[in-house]
Design a protein around this motif. Structure first.
Motif, PDB file in Angstrom:
ATOM      1  N   TYR A 108      -8.265  -0.610   3.588  1.00  0.00           N
ATOM      2  CA  TYR A 108      -6.816  -0.732   3.739  1.00  0.00           C
ATOM      3  C   TYR A 108      -6.256   0.588   4.267  1.00  0.00           C
ATOM      4  O   TYR A 108      -6.908   1.630   4.183  1.00  0.00           O
ATOM      5  CB  TYR A 108      -6.154  -1.113   2.415  1.00  0.00           C
ATOM      6  N   THR A 127       0.818  -1.213   0.000  1.00  0.00           N
ATOM      7  CA  THR A 127       0.000   0.000   0.000  1.00  0.00           C
ATOM      8  C   THR A 127       0.853   1.265   0.000  1.00  0.00           C
ATOM      9  O   THR A 127       0.442   2.296  -0.538  1.00  0.00           O
ATOM     10  CB  THR A 127      -0.929   0.036   1.223  1.00  0.00           C
ATOM     11  N   ASP A 155      -3.824  -5.306  -2.943  1.00  0.00           N
ATOM     12  CA  ASP A 155      -3.631  -4.464  -1.759  1.00  0.00           C
ATOM     13  C   ASP A 155      -4.436  -3.170  -1.840  1.00  0.00           C
ATOM     14  O   ASP A 155      -5.068  -2.754  -0.860  1.00  0.00           O
ATOM     15  CB  ASP A 155      -2.146  -4.136  -1.583  1.00  0.00           C
TER      16      ASP A 155
END
Length: 310
Positions: free
Chosen positions: A169, A91, A163
């Protein structure tokens, strides 16, 4: 491919006499310059492509060196800072890569914008073209380089697709949950358009000012490194909240009072599926209005003097 002149007899310049200011300061002529400049797309488009070709002349990879250098820089710093900030590479690397791509466009417009008219001295004195042609040449050249750098973005997104598309996230451990990459990515199109519009007034305003005051390019170059580290590019605002809690106080102003943060965020957020905050758009819109008002005022008053100052 021909350029037409916006000058009239009252603005005729020679190497021995100064421009007549009485008839040259006109809003009509300033807007006519912009109109004719946009109309000469073939001229500034061709000049911008020639700039790219000349820069990488006789190079094996040619303009792909732009992409390669950006990719190496983003990868190196992404790997380093992800470890320093205890962030997942899946990320954090898309975050830092996208930030670098947007920053590179803004940086190019700032630094090369101050040199726009100075570097085109020969053309300005011998080619009867509107001043806006050289502004558009600079912005279009930076847009071409931005397009090359976007290749790195697509590669990184493809590698870390799972991701960045996972809902909730976070950029760093314990950071603000992000919605993930979705159809909101289409907001990147108007975001880049808005940044490019701002690039126009930046190049015009700084370009004209730098022809008169040659210290301005040096001042901008000296501040660039400071602006880079003050802007959340290799670091995230999540880090401040994680270290100091939700009530960051004055530390939060490091980002919020930095206009470059808002410019980067309106484009980076949709590209990596970050939460959209409309106050970023409001700040950028405000700078657009104020910036163009100042640029047009300077153009109205000093357009006829540029050929003497360069």
């Amino acid at each position: 491919m021909q350029a037409t002149s916006t000058a009239d007899p009252t603005e005729t310049t020679t190497m021995t006499s100064a421009p007549t200011t009485a008839g040259s300061r006109s809003w009509a002529r300033a807007f006519a310059d912009l109109k004719e400049g946009f109309g000469q797309r073939e001229l500034w488009g061709h000049l911008a492509w020639q700039d790219i070709k000349q820069r990488y002349r006789r190079s094996v990879l040619g303009p792909l060196w732009i992409t390669l250098s950006m990719g190496i820089t983003a990868l190196g710093l992404g790997l380093l800072y992800s470890q320093l900030f205890d962030a997942a590479i899946g990320t954090f690397l898309p975050y830092i890569t996208t930030g670098f791509i947007v920053w590179n466009f803004i940086l190019g417009c700032l630094t090369e914008g101050t040199d726009t008219f100075i570097s085109n001295e020969g053309l300005i004195k011998h080619l009867p073209a509107p001043l806006s042609v050289y502004v558009l040449r600079t912005v279009w050249r930076q847009s071409i380089m931005f397009a090359h750098n976007m290749i790195i973005y697509f590669i990184v997104i493809a590698l870390f697709w799972n991701d960045v598309t996972t809902p909730d996230y976070s950029i760093t451990a314990g950071g603000v949950p992000q919605p993930g990459l979705n159809w909101g990515v289409l907001l990147a199109i108007p975001a880049f358009a808005l940044i490019a519009v701002n690039a126009g007034w930046v190049v015009l305003l700084f370009g004209i000012s730098s022809t008169r005051f040659r210290d301005i390019p040096q001042v901008v170059a000296s501040l660039i490194n400071l602006l880079f580290f003050l802007t959340p590019i290799v670091w995230s605002t999540d880090i401040l909240k994680d270290k100091f809690g939700e009530s960051v106080g004055w530390r939060d102003l490091v980002a919020e009072l930095n206009p470059l943060y808002h410019f980067i965020q309106i484009l980076r957020a949709p590209l990596i599926g970050n939460q959209q905050s409309w106050h970023h758009w409001a700040v950028v819109a405000g700078f657009t209005v104020v910036g163009w008002a100042l640029a047009l005022l300077v153009m109205r008053n000093y357009r006829a003097r540029v050929s003497y100052w360069v």
